[in-house]
Design an enzyme around this catalytic site. Sequence first.
Site, PDB file in Angstrom:
ATOM      1  N   TYR A 142       0.886  -1.219   0.034  1.00  0.00           N
ATOM      2  CA  TYR A 142       0.079   0.081  -0.048  1.00  0.00           C
ATOM      3  C   TYR A 142       0.914   1.452   0.012  1.00  0.00           C
ATOM      4  O   TYR A 142       0.398   2.204  -0.350  1.00  0.00           O
ATOM      5  CB  TYR A 142      -1.047  -0.144   1.340  1.00  0.00           C
ATOM      6  CG  TYR A 142      -2.163  -0.471   0.979  1.00  0.00           C
ATOM      7  CD1 TYR A 142      -2.243  -2.112   0.922  1.00  0.00           C
ATOM      8  CD2 TYR A 142      -3.283   0.027   1.302  1.00  0.00           C
ATOM      9  CE1 TYR A 142      -3.361  -2.792   0.681  1.00  0.00           C
ATOM     10  CE2 TYR A 142      -4.575  -0.659   1.007  1.00  0.00           C
ATOM     11  CZ  TYR A 142      -4.636  -2.034   0.787  1.00  0.00           C
ATOM     12  OH  TYR A 142      -5.779  -2.747   0.606  1.00  0.00           O
ATOM     13  N   ASP A 247      -6.728  -6.871   4.325  1.00  0.00           N
ATOM     14  CA  ASP A 247      -7.681  -6.150   3.352  1.00  0.00           C
ATOM     15  C   ASP A 247      -8.521  -7.326   2.954  1.00  0.00           C
ATOM     16  O   ASP A 247      -9.625  -7.068   2.996  1.00  0.00           O
ATOM     17  CB  ASP A 247      -6.995  -5.351   2.327  1.00  0.00           C
ATOM     18  CG  ASP A 247      -8.205  -4.618   1.499  1.00  0.00           C
ATOM     19  OD1 ASP A 247      -9.220  -4.295   2.083  1.00  0.00           O
ATOM     20  OD2 ASP A 247      -8.070  -4.452   0.296  1.00  0.00           O
TER      21      ASP A 247
HETATM   22  C1  IPM Z   1     -10.636  -0.931   3.635  1.00  0.00           C
HETATM   23  C2  IPM Z   1     -10.631  -0.407   2.313  1.00  0.00           C
HETATM   24  C3  IPM Z   1      -9.481   0.387   2.121  1.00  0.00           C
HETATM   25  C4  IPM Z   1      -8.222  -0.487   1.901  1.00  0.00           C
HETATM   26  C5  IPM Z   1      -9.558   1.159   0.648  1.00  0.00           C
HETATM   27  C6  IPM Z   1     -10.774   1.961   0.562  1.00  0.00           C
HETATM   28  C7  IPM Z   1      -8.315   1.943   0.211  1.00  0.00           C
HETATM   29  O1  IPM Z   1     -10.794  -1.391   1.428  1.00  0.00           O
HETATM   30  O2  IPM Z   1     -10.241  -0.179   4.610  1.00  0.00           O
HETATM   31  O3  IPM Z   1     -10.593  -2.133   3.642  1.00  0.00           O
HETATM   32  O4  IPM Z   1      -7.927  -1.204   1.098  1.00  0.00           O
HETATM   33  O5  IPM Z   1      -7.576  -0.521   3.064  1.00  0.00           O
HETATM   34 MG    MG Z   2     -10.891  -3.218   2.189  1.00  0.00          MG
END
Ligand code: IPM
Ligand code: MG
Length: 356
Positions: A142, A247
């Site tokens: 990320y 995630d």
């Molecule tokens: C989550 C969401 C986020 C992530 C997105 C919106 C960037 O999917 O909080 O799980 O991937 O962390």
């Molecule tokens: Mg998510």
Amino acid sequence: MEKKITVLPGDGIGPEIVAEAVKVMDRVAARFGHHFSYTYVDIGGCSIDRHGVPITEEGMALCKGADSVLLGAVGGPKWDSCPAEIRPEKALLAVRKELGLFANLRPTRLFPQLASASPLKQEIVGQGIDLMIVRELTGGVYFGARKTEEVNGELVATDLMPYSEHEIERIGRVAFETAMKRGKKLASVDKANVLETSRLWRKTMHRLAEEYPEVEYSDILVDNTAMQLIKNPVQFDVLVTENMFGDILSDEASMLTGSIGMMPSASLSSGTLGMYEPIHGSAPDIAGQNRANPIGTILSAAMMLRYSFDLAQEADAIEEAVNRVLNEGWRTGDIMQEGCKKASCSEMGDLIAGKI
Ligand code: IPM
Ligand code: MG
């Protein structure tokens, strides 16, 4: 107790669900003699529309200076074509990073009343689901460098996934401490048969495991975890994993709870500042229709009281209120079952607030 909360309603159903969580918090404040004050800040697509950026510098400063942050959801098809630098999600990642929110707790609990709302068979979820996903939130792919370049006449894209020992160790500690307070069982999820970051992850976890002899520790590969979550979820107590695996697995695990609308989360730093949000997205298809399930956000507010403000009794009161409203047969559309009564988003908020 006096607390300053920065509220980021965001996009889609965000403003609707956040309003219900604030309603419940206000009820808690009145009932237990606290004072919560709220500062609203635009985030995501609505901020792009109003300010040209997904979060303004002032907005970010208001998050940093708060006692805690409550978030709805960000994003939507309207902003899908925005350049990467000003996408709605960018703001969410920036807040996580700038506030140092490296530990994301995603409790996955099935209220027994909802067992038949889960798409999984009774024999799988019927024994009760209560697990905790601990997701690393400020590292990995990320936040690694990314680029698209032309190589030999075609485009090649790269996303780097770096992890340093201290990043792994601090999330590992949160996971072991969490396990100590729960069932003393921790599974660390990785892909150590392929990834270098996972091999460092595993080595670091093993070192920590020696400090926590009471915790029954195991390693599990992420693909196997995805299968086991569906096949035999009750085997898990606490799961710890890197950012992207967390995630994906937390969306999968949410189906064990009946609906993704039920799942709260806490993103914690090394201090008491945290951000609290439901794990679901902005659901643009039902936005503005008063149909969303606010329970994930309301339970996130309960986590705020528990983790940032150390108000366990107040947090218990919210969770118990949710339980009682479900017991009375009230359901939003996503968790509707035969013989139950349908509640809109705001009715659900009223019902829960009314039980505090
Ligand atoms: C989550 C969401 C986020 C992530 C997105 C919106 C960037 O999917 O909080 O799980 O991937 O962390
Ligand atoms: Mg998510």
